[in-house]
Design a protein around this motif. Sequence first.
Motif, PDB file in Angstrom:
ATOM      1  N   VAL A 149       0.864  -1.186   0.000  1.00  0.00           N
ATOM      2  CA  VAL A 149       0.000   0.000   0.000  1.00  0.00           C
ATOM      3  C   VAL A 149       0.898   1.233   0.000  1.00  0.00           C
ATOM      4  O   VAL A 149       1.627   1.473   0.963  1.00  0.00           O
ATOM      5  CB  VAL A 149      -0.916   0.017   1.248  1.00  0.00           C
ATOM      6  N   ILE A 150       0.896   2.020  -1.081  1.00  0.00           N
ATOM      7  CA  ILE A 150       1.751   3.213  -1.126  1.00  0.00           C
ATOM      8  C   ILE A 150       0.952   4.501  -0.948  1.00  0.00           C
ATOM      9  O   ILE A 150       1.525   5.587  -0.904  1.00  0.00           O
ATOM     10  CB  ILE A 150       2.575   3.285  -2.448  1.00  0.00           C
ATOM     11  N   PHE A 152      -2.382   5.047   1.570  1.00  0.00           N
ATOM     12  CA  PHE A 152      -3.460   4.402   2.346  1.00  0.00           C
ATOM     13  C   PHE A 152      -4.754   5.210   2.330  1.00  0.00           C
ATOM     14  O   PHE A 152      -5.801   4.717   2.721  1.00  0.00           O
ATOM     15  CB  PHE A 152      -3.007   4.130   3.782  1.00  0.00           C
ATOM     16  N   THR A 221      10.045   0.644  -0.595  1.00  0.00           N
ATOM     17  CA  THR A 221       9.402  -0.382   0.255  1.00  0.00           C
ATOM     18  C   THR A 221      10.007  -1.756  -0.018  1.00  0.00           C
ATOM     19  O   THR A 221      10.275  -2.528   0.913  1.00  0.00           O
ATOM     20  CB  THR A 221       7.880  -0.380   0.002  1.00  0.00           C
TER      21      THR A 221
ATOM     22  N   ALA B 148       8.469   1.292   5.267  1.00  0.00           N
ATOM     23  CA  ALA B 148       7.663   1.156   4.041  1.00  0.00           C
ATOM     24  C   ALA B 148       6.978   2.502   3.810  1.00  0.00           C
ATOM     25  O   ALA B 148       6.644   3.205   4.783  1.00  0.00           O
ATOM     26  CB  ALA B 148       6.604   0.065   4.215  1.00  0.00           C
ATOM     27  N   VAL B 149       6.790   2.858   2.540  1.00  0.00           N
ATOM     28  CA  VAL B 149       6.120   4.126   2.227  1.00  0.00           C
ATOM     29  C   VAL B 149       4.621   3.839   2.108  1.00  0.00           C
ATOM     30  O   VAL B 149       4.193   3.124   1.203  1.00  0.00           O
ATOM     31  CB  VAL B 149       6.644   4.725   0.904  1.00  0.00           C
ATOM     32  N   ILE B 150       3.795   4.378   3.016  1.00  0.00           N
ATOM     33  CA  ILE B 150       2.355   4.115   2.939  1.00  0.00           C
ATOM     34  C   ILE B 150       1.571   5.324   2.439  1.00  0.00           C
ATOM     35  O   ILE B 150       0.357   5.247   2.261  1.00  0.00           O
ATOM     36  CB  ILE B 150       1.780   3.650   4.306  1.00  0.00           C
ATOM     37  N   ASP B 151       2.307   6.437   2.211  1.00  0.00           N
ATOM     38  CA  ASP B 151       1.659   7.594   1.571  1.00  0.00           C
ATOM     39  C   ASP B 151       2.717   8.373   0.813  1.00  0.00           C
ATOM     40  O   ASP B 151       3.407   9.229   1.364  1.00  0.00           O
ATOM     41  CB  ASP B 151       0.980   8.469   2.625  1.00  0.00           C
ATOM     42  N   PHE B 152       2.827   8.080  -0.501  1.00  0.00           N
ATOM     43  CA  PHE B 152       3.978   8.619  -1.265  1.00  0.00           C
ATOM     44  C   PHE B 152       3.826  10.109  -1.545  1.00  0.00           C
ATOM     45  O   PHE B 152       4.775  10.764  -1.959  1.00  0.00           O
ATOM     46  CB  PHE B 152       4.190   7.840  -2.561  1.00  0.00           C
ATOM     47  N   HIS B 165       6.682   7.437   5.564  1.00  0.00           N
ATOM     48  CA  HIS B 165       6.923   6.096   6.127  1.00  0.00           C
ATOM     49  C   HIS B 165       5.823   5.654   7.099  1.00  0.00           C
ATOM     50  O   HIS B 165       5.249   6.475   7.823  1.00  0.00           O
ATOM     51  CB  HIS B 165       8.263   6.051   6.844  1.00  0.00           C
ATOM     52  N   PHE B 169       3.609   7.740  10.582  1.00  0.00           N
ATOM     53  CA  PHE B 169       2.175   7.868  10.891  1.00  0.00           C
ATOM     54  C   PHE B 169       1.828   7.132  12.180  1.00  0.00           C
ATOM     55  O   PHE B 169       1.009   7.615  12.973  1.00  0.00           O
ATOM     56  CB  PHE B 169       1.339   7.287   9.744  1.00  0.00           C
ATOM     57  N   PHE B 178       0.994  13.766  14.432  1.00  0.00           N
ATOM     58  CA  PHE B 178      -0.009  13.284  13.481  1.00  0.00           C
ATOM     59  C   PHE B 178      -1.404  13.644  13.991  1.00  0.00           C
ATOM     60  O   PHE B 178      -2.284  14.058  13.218  1.00  0.00           O
ATOM     61  CB  PHE B 178       0.143  11.770  13.298  1.00  0.00           C
ATOM     62  N   VAL B 210      -8.297   7.294  11.260  1.00  0.00           N
ATOM     63  CA  VAL B 210      -7.228   7.461  10.252  1.00  0.00           C
ATOM     64  C   VAL B 210      -6.000   6.638  10.662  1.00  0.00           C
ATOM     65  O   VAL B 210      -5.410   5.914   9.852  1.00  0.00           O
ATOM     66  CB  VAL B 210      -6.842   8.953  10.115  1.00  0.00           C
ATOM     67  N   ALA B 214      -3.988   3.620   8.670  1.00  0.00           N
ATOM     68  CA  ALA B 214      -2.544   3.650   8.374  1.00  0.00           C
ATOM     69  C   ALA B 214      -1.889   2.375   8.909  1.00  0.00           C
ATOM     70  O   ALA B 214      -1.048   1.755   8.235  1.00  0.00           O
ATOM     71  CB  ALA B 214      -1.907   4.888   9.014  1.00  0.00           C
ATOM     72  N   ALA B 217      -2.805  -0.496   6.589  1.00  0.00           N
ATOM     73  CA  ALA B 217      -2.071  -0.397   5.314  1.00  0.00           C
ATOM     74  C   ALA B 217      -0.643  -0.935   5.475  1.00  0.00           C
ATOM     75  O   ALA B 217      -0.138  -1.684   4.633  1.00  0.00           O
ATOM     76  CB  ALA B 217      -2.025   1.055   4.845  1.00  0.00           C
ATOM     77  N   ALA B 220      -0.817  -4.724   5.842  1.00  0.00           N
ATOM     78  CA  ALA B 220      -1.086  -5.355   4.539  1.00  0.00           C
ATOM     79  C   ALA B 220       0.206  -5.453   3.725  1.00  0.00           C
ATOM     80  O   ALA B 220       0.450  -6.448   3.033  1.00  0.00           O
ATOM     81  CB  ALA B 220      -2.141  -4.566   3.769  1.00  0.00           C
ATOM     82  N   THR B 221       1.058  -4.435   3.840  1.00  0.00           N
ATOM     83  CA  THR B 221       2.343  -4.448   3.123  1.00  0.00           C
ATOM     84  C   THR B 221       3.266  -5.515   3.709  1.00  0.00           C
ATOM     85  O   THR B 221       3.937  -6.247   2.970  1.00  0.00           O
ATOM     86  CB  THR B 221       2.975  -3.041   3.195  1.00  0.00           C
ATOM     87  N   LYS B 255      -9.749  -4.321   3.314  1.00  0.00           N
ATOM     88  CA  LYS B 255      -9.790  -3.417   2.145  1.00  0.00           C
ATOM     89  C   LYS B 255      -8.398  -3.192   1.545  1.00  0.00           C
ATOM     90  O   LYS B 255      -8.279  -2.723   0.419  1.00  0.00           O
ATOM     91  CB  LYS B 255     -10.433  -2.090   2.509  1.00  0.00           C
ATOM     92  N   TYR B 256      -7.371  -3.558   2.294  1.00  0.00           N
ATOM     93  CA  TYR B 256      -6.017  -3.327   1.772  1.00  0.00           C
ATOM     94  C   TYR B 256      -5.318  -4.608   1.305  1.00  0.00           C
ATOM     95  O   TYR B 256      -4.337  -4.537   0.568  1.00  0.00           O
ATOM     96  CB  TYR B 256      -5.138  -2.687   2.867  1.00  0.00           C
TER      97      TYR B 256
END
Lengths: 296, 296
Positions: A149-150, A152, A221, B148-152, B165, B169, B178, B210, B214, B217, B220-221, B255-256
């Motif tokens: 997931v990049i 979310f 990732t 891991a990048v979860i919001d690029f 990363h 979050f 946050f 939220v 995060a 997500a 899931a990764t 959902k992810y």
Amino acid sequence: MAKYLGIDVGATWTRAILVDEGGSVLSRAKIRTGVSPVAEIAEVVAGWDFDAVGVGSIGPMDLKTGVVVNSPNSPSRRFPLVEPLKKFKRPVVVANDCVAAVWGEYVFKYHVDNMAYLTLSTGVGVGAIVNGVLLLGKDGNAHELGHAVIDFKSPRRCGCGGLGHFEAFVGGANMPSFYQEVAGEGPLLPEEIFKRAREGYRKAVEFLDVWLDALAAGVATILAAYDPELLIVGGSIALNNWDIVGRELPKRLVKYLGVRGAEIRPASFGDDEVAIGAAALAYKTPETLKKFGYPR
Amino acid sequence: MAKYLGIDVGATWTRAILVDEGGSVLSRAKIRTGVSPVAEIAEVVAGWDFDAVGVGSIGPMDLKTGVVVNSPNSPSRRFPLVEPLKKFKRPVVVANDCVAAVWGEYVFKYHVDNMAYLTLSTGVGVGAIVNGVLLLGKDGNAHELGHAVIDFKSPRRCGCGGLGHFEAFVGGANMPSFYQEVAGEGPLLPEEIFKRAREGYRKAVEFLDVWLDALAAGVATILAAYDPELLIVGGSIALNNWDIVGRELPKRLVKYLGVRGAEIRPASFGDDEVAIGAAALAYKTPETLKKFGYPR
């Protein structure tokens, strides 16, 4: 010298090659992927002489039974990989296409214990070798970072149904809709986007700016998950546009990386990439695949 | 029966335990983490009798030299892990704290070949065993999916410097900022956020909505990367709030997820989690750590 048959089952084409122990290609065959691609290519290569056969296939796949179970992009969603090859009475080994590809680069070229493979084509796939071990996991999916997931918060849905996936942004099949979302025009096919960007067309340049960040985020990732020395990047989207991807990816990775990076190189074997990997699976079957009862 | 010393070097506390081959704790010691925590705890346990010693430590760590190199949250950024233990003339094994934790759950409890560990505390850390192999990679970082990048697209910067990363979050140290970003008030400490959310305070409930996405997500990764059967979740943020985390995580994962999920369980050993894992490293040293020259 022993000879190995490598079969690459893609969404559109199914390829077979015969290789020797050095990975040199002795013969080649190619057919349109039909409803039972392995059975169909087995007819074409019936006269070939080989000591073992490997198959690298699109998925998702049930590795335990050797059957592709729900392939979204090929003529039939479900087809056997092992069964149609039993008639040759030779050992059979099967794996996901990207798992095969990373193994081929490992066995026939790099011999690096920590390396990963990323394909950018219709979909986004990954294969990984960590500390000399080809990762499979419980179902054979311990490499599926195309489904990392990049974003979310994003409503973009991947072909697998998951939200915000790497593939939903960067995969060739999803680029047209992603272009439409970012540029507010189109949709445009990947080749057209890259072509216009090279010509300086502002909307295409702006779209690629976002697309390349999404690519860098997914690669960061992959590097965080597997800590490879070497990342091999293949697939038509990457190889046809290596002038842009090869230049931009290392630069954009810097802002996302949390661990030491990896050397990044384009795939070594062109269209034969997965078939060579499949032959490598037959030639040197990885320990982790033996745990799934291969060769059969 | 042989006895093993396990040392857990955390940002705030350094713990030592003595265990037998079944993982039962025979003795315990705990000190505030100082400028050279392993040298300091070695003084406290000088009289203990043990056959080998393991260390699980915060990082980042240079596994090749056995030294923590740039720890952001402890009194000193750089300190040795191996050197101070040589005086005991016993085999020494060191690893990242989450790598130790997953190994402890594997050796002393679950024996499952495909399992991963996630800690939600000051930071976010992961350890992974795939096909029975403890993942380390080229530098010992093949588990760093806290990065891991979860919001690029996000400007949120992780303690390591990377953008978007998972840790930026979900980590305890980053939750106050946050919260401020999402709720437009605060900052609030994690315990206060969870407390207010339980009391129905709207902004805290909306923030956790939220935050839990995060978290899902990132998980899931992790599942896409390692395809585990079992995911163990530890760390104060998770364990102190398992009523919320344990209930919400499986629901939001759906959902992810792009691959079959995993069973999710809270960590088994409470505050001893990393120290037990460290003792397990000494008791049964993983093959991949032997490639880094351990035990020393």
